[in-house]
Design a protein around this motif. Structure first.
Motif, mmCIF file in Angstrom:
data_model
loop_
_atom_site.group_PDB
_atom_site.id
_atom_site.type_symbol
_atom_site.label_atom_id
_atom_site.label_comp_id
_atom_site.label_asym_id
_atom_site.label_seq_id
_atom_site.Cartn_x
_atom_site.Cartn_y
_atom_site.Cartn_z
ATOM 1 N N ASP A 85 98.937 102.047 139.986
ATOM 2 C CA ASP A 85 98.707 101.728 138.586
ATOM 3 C C ASP A 85 99.679 102.527 137.705
ATOM 4 O OD1 ASP A 85 97.382 100.739 136.308
ATOM 5 O OD2 ASP A 85 96.311 102.653 136.151
ATOM 6 N N ASP A 86 99.747 103.834 137.966
ATOM 7 C CA ASP A 86 100.674 104.673 137.190
ATOM 8 C C ASP A 86 101.188 105.790 138.092
ATOM 9 O OD1 ASP A 86 102.130 105.625 135.028
ATOM 10 O OD2 ASP A 86 100.510 106.952 134.362
ATOM 11 N N VAL A 87 102.404 106.219 137.824
ATOM 12 C CA VAL A 87 102.976 107.348 138.567
ATOM 13 C C VAL A 87 103.857 108.151 137.631
ATOM 14 C CG1 VAL A 87 104.860 105.882 139.427
ATOM 15 C CG2 VAL A 87 104.367 108.034 140.575
ATOM 16 N N ARG A 88 103.776 109.447 137.777
ATOM 17 C CA ARG A 88 104.636 110.349 136.997
ATOM 18 C C ARG A 88 105.205 111.384 137.948
ATOM 19 N NH1 ARG A 88 101.205 111.365 131.624
ATOM 20 N NH2 ARG A 88 100.416 109.273 131.355
ATOM 21 N N ILE A 89 106.501 111.605 137.831
ATOM 22 C CA ILE A 89 107.167 112.575 138.715
ATOM 23 C C ILE A 89 108.043 113.473 137.850
ATOM 24 C CG2 ILE A 89 108.710 112.888 140.684
ATOM 25 C CD1 ILE A 89 108.042 109.872 141.386
ATOM 26 N N GLY A 90 107.786 114.766 137.880
ATOM 27 C CA GLY A 90 108.588 115.722 137.110
ATOM 28 C C GLY A 90 109.391 116.608 138.050
ATOM 29 N N LEU A 91 110.574 117.009 137.580
ATOM 30 C CA LEU A 91 111.480 117.807 138.414
ATOM 31 C C LEU A 91 111.828 119.119 137.712
ATOM 32 C CD1 LEU A 91 114.053 114.974 139.271
ATOM 33 C CD2 LEU A 91 112.160 115.744 140.724
ATOM 34 N N ALA A 92 111.691 120.237 138.410
ATOM 35 C CA ALA A 92 112.140 121.540 137.887
ATOM 36 C C ALA A 92 113.463 121.907 138.539
ATOM 37 C CB ALA A 92 111.102 122.617 138.191
ATOM 38 N N ASN A 93 114.362 122.472 137.736
ATOM 39 C CA ASN A 93 115.652 123.012 138.194
ATOM 40 C C ASN A 93 116.631 121.941 138.666
ATOM 41 O OD1 ASN A 93 117.141 125.315 138.172
ATOM 42 N ND2 ASN A 93 116.550 125.995 140.220
ATOM 43 N N MET A 94 116.473 120.736 138.139
ATOM 44 C CA MET A 94 117.411 119.654 138.481
ATOM 45 C C MET A 94 118.312 119.315 137.293
ATOM 46 S SD MET A 94 117.233 118.779 141.617
ATOM 47 C CE MET A 94 117.933 117.140 141.702
ATOM 48 N N GLY A 95 118.383 120.179 136.306
ATOM 49 C CA GLY A 95 119.221 119.961 135.127
ATOM 50 C C GLY A 95 118.984 121.120 134.167
ATOM 51 N N ALA A 96 119.480 120.973 132.952
ATOM 52 C CA ALA A 96 119.338 122.054 131.970
ATOM 53 C C ALA A 96 117.930 122.123 131.378
ATOM 54 C CB ALA A 96 120.361 121.853 130.854
ATOM 55 N N THR A 97 117.151 121.057 131.566
ATOM 56 C CA THR A 97 115.760 121.009 131.080
ATOM 57 C C THR A 97 114.901 120.391 132.197
ATOM 58 O OG1 THR A 97 116.026 118.760 130.229
ATOM 59 C CG2 THR A 97 116.546 120.546 128.700
ATOM 60 N N PRO A 98 113.579 120.493 132.085
ATOM 61 C CA PRO A 98 112.760 119.751 133.044
ATOM 62 C C PRO A 98 112.989 118.249 132.852
ATOM 63 C CG PRO A 98 111.376 121.055 131.532
ATOM 64 C CD PRO A 98 112.791 121.252 131.113
ATOM 65 N N LEU A 99 112.963 117.496 133.962
ATOM 66 C CA LEU A 99 113.315 116.071 133.900
ATOM 67 C C LEU A 99 112.229 115.226 134.544
ATOM 68 C CD1 LEU A 99 117.016 116.297 135.173
ATOM 69 C CD2 LEU A 99 116.269 115.960 132.805
ATOM 70 N N ARG A 100 112.157 113.958 134.154
ATOM 71 C CA ARG A 100 111.316 112.992 134.871
ATOM 72 C C ARG A 100 112.203 112.185 135.823
ATOM 73 N NH1 ARG A 100 106.447 111.863 131.860
ATOM 74 N NH2 ARG A 100 106.120 109.975 133.100
ATOM 75 N N ALA A 101 111.695 111.923 137.015
ATOM 76 C CA ALA A 101 112.413 111.100 137.997
ATOM 77 C C ALA A 101 112.064 109.648 137.707
ATOM 78 C CB ALA A 101 112.022 111.509 139.410
ATOM 79 N N THR A 102 112.648 109.108 136.639
ATOM 80 C CA THR A 102 112.209 107.785 136.163
ATOM 81 C C THR A 102 112.553 106.657 137.140
ATOM 82 O OG1 THR A 102 114.208 107.748 134.837
ATOM 83 C CG2 THR A 102 112.207 108.335 133.699
ATOM 84 N N ALA A 103 113.680 106.764 137.853
ATOM 85 C CA ALA A 103 114.032 105.688 138.808
ATOM 86 C C ALA A 103 112.984 105.627 139.914
ATOM 87 C CB ALA A 103 115.424 105.929 139.384
ATOM 88 N N ALA A 104 112.562 106.760 140.399
ATOM 89 C CA ALA A 104 111.539 106.786 141.458
ATOM 90 C C ALA A 104 110.194 106.297 140.899
ATOM 91 C CB ALA A 104 111.408 108.200 142.019
ATOM 92 N N GLU A 105 109.871 106.684 139.668
ATOM 93 C CA GLU A 105 108.620 106.209 139.047
ATOM 94 C C GLU A 105 108.639 104.675 138.953
ATOM 95 O OE1 GLU A 105 107.751 110.023 136.042
ATOM 96 O OE2 GLU A 105 108.370 108.118 135.204
ATOM 97 N N ASP A 106 109.768 104.141 138.448
ATOM 98 C CA ASP A 106 109.855 102.685 138.257
ATOM 99 C C ASP A 106 109.776 101.943 139.591
ATOM 100 O OD1 ASP A 106 110.090 103.162 135.596
ATOM 101 O OD2 ASP A 106 112.263 102.856 135.496
#
Ligand SMILES: Cc1cc2nc3c(=O)[nH]c(=O)nc-3n(C[C@H](O)[C@H](O)[C@H](O)COP(=O)(O)OP(=O)(O)OC[C@H]3O[C@@H](n4cnc5c(N)ncnc54)[C@H](O)[C@@H]3O)c2cc1C
Length: 281
Positions: A206-227
C-alpha cells in the motif's frame, strides 16, 4: 584540545533564550546535549563566544501523543526515545546511536539542528515526513523535515531560532526496520537505511518509505526503490528488484571508511534487509 573562550548563559525561559540568540547574532550558539557542538569547539571548528544552555527551560522535554501522531520536545534525549517502544522505528534508530553515554545526553533537537547526513534521527524524520516547530523573535513557524536539511551540516533554522518540538505521524499498521552498517560498533552509519511498509488488504504494498543516511550531503529518500515497490507485490523477488534501485539519484561522499561505490553497494544490501524485516513484522 581546549575550546576558545566563551560566555555561558542558562536562561529559564524560551523567550529569554531567543532574545539572547537574537542580540548576540552569529556568535551565539544553543547548547543542548553538547555531544556534537563541544567536540567541534574543542577542535576549534566552531568558536561561539556565547553558549546558551537550553536545559533549564521548561516544556522542551517529553513525548506525547497528539492529533493521531507524536509530539516530541526538542530536548528529549535519545535515551528517552529508545525507552519508548511505542515510537516504533524512532525508538529503534535511537537505540542504535553510539553508546548509552551519548544517548543519555544527546537530544533530538540537537541532532536535527546539527544536520549531519550520517546521523540517524535526521534520516528517520525525513522518512516519516515529520515536521519541526521553530521559535524565533517573530514567533513559531513549522518546517517540513523534507525542507529542513539544506546541505552538509546546514539546516533551515535561522541563527536566532530554536527548534522547540518535532511532530511525527504515528503510521500505525506500518512494519518498520532500521539498518545501519558501521566499521566499529557504536560508530556513525557508513550507510543507514530506514524502511516503513504498509500492506493493502490483498497483501500488496500500500505504501513504502525508504530513507538513506550518509548517501549525500543531506538525508535522502530512495524514491526509485519506493516507486518500484508501491502498489506491487511484497514477495522476495520484488523486494530484491526494488532494493537494486536504492542508490539511484544519490551522491555519497567517499571517506576514510568507504568509497562512493561501496556506499552504493551498502545502500542496496541494507535496503533489501530493511524491507525484508519491515514486511515480516
Ligand atoms: C562519540 C559519539 C558518537 C556518536 N554517534 C552517533 C551515531 O551513531 N548516530 C547519530 O545519529 N549521532 C551520533 N552522535 C551524535 C549525537 O547523536 C549528538 O548528541 C547529536 O547529534 C547532537 O545532539 P546534542 O543534543 O548533543 O546537540 P548539541 O551538540 O548540543 O548541539 C548541536 C548543534 O545543534 C544546535 N542546537 C541544539 N539544540 C537546538 C535546538 N533545540 N534548536 C536549534 N539548534 C539547536 C547547537 O547550537 C549546535 O549547533 C554521536 C556523538 C558522539 C559524541
Amino acid at each position: 584540545m581546549i575550546t576558545a573562550p566563551f560566555d555561558y548563559e542558562a536562561p529559564e525561559s524560551l523567550e529569554e533564550a531567543i532574545r539572547m540568540l537574537h542580540e548576540n547574532g552569529e556568535d551565539a550558539k544553543l547548547l543542548a546535549g553538547g555531544h556534537s557542538l563541544l567536540p567541534l569547539m574543542k577542535m576549534r571548528l566552531a568558536t561561539p563566544t556565547v553558549l546558551i544552555d537550553l536545559r533549564r527551560i521548561p516544556g522542551l522535554h517529553g513525548i506525547q501523543q497528539q492529533n493521531g501522531g507524536w509530539r516530541i520536545g526538542a530536548m528529549t534525549r535519545h535515551a528517552d526515545l529508545q525507552d519508548t517502544p511505542e515510537l516504533g522505528v524512532v525508538a529503534r534508530a535511537a537505540s542504535l546511536i553510539a553508546d548509552q553515554q551519548v544517548r543519555n545526553r544527546g537530544t533530538i533537537g540537537g541532532a536535527l539542528a546539527h544536520g549531519d547526513p550520517a546521523s540517524d534521527l535526521p534520516n528517520v524524520v525525513v522518512t516519516l515526513d515529520g515536521e519541526v516547530v521553530a521559535r524565533g523573535p517573530n514567533g513559531d513557524r513549522t518546517i517540513a523535515c523534507s525542507d529542513l536539511f539544506q546541505d552538509y551540516l546546514t539546516c533551515s533554522i535561522a541563527h536566532d531560532e530554536a527548534i522547540t518540538e518535532i511532530h511525527l505521524p504515528a503510521l500505525e499498521g506500518y512494519g518498520f526496520s532500521y539498518q545501519k552498517f558501521t566499521r566499529r560498533a557504536e560508530d556513525w552509519s557508513m550507510v543507514g537505511v530506514c524502511a516503513m511498509v504498509s500492506r493493502a488488504d490483498d497483501g500488496s504494498c500500500d505504501d513504502v518509505r525508504i530513507g538513506l543516511a550518509n548517501m549525500g550531503a543531506t538525508p535522502l529518500r530512495a524514491t526509485a526503490a519506493e516507486d518500484a515497490l508501491r502498489g506491487g507485490s511484497l514477495d522476495e523477488q520484488s523486494i530484491a528488484a526494488a532494493a537494486e534501485q536504492a542508490a539511484e539519484g544519490t551522491d555519497p561522499p567517499g571517506d576514510l571508511n568507504a568509497t562512493p561505490d561501496y556506499k552504493r553497494h551498502l545502500a542496496r544490501v541494507l535496503t533489501r534487509r530493511a524491507l525484508e524485516e519491515a514486511v515480516s513484522v
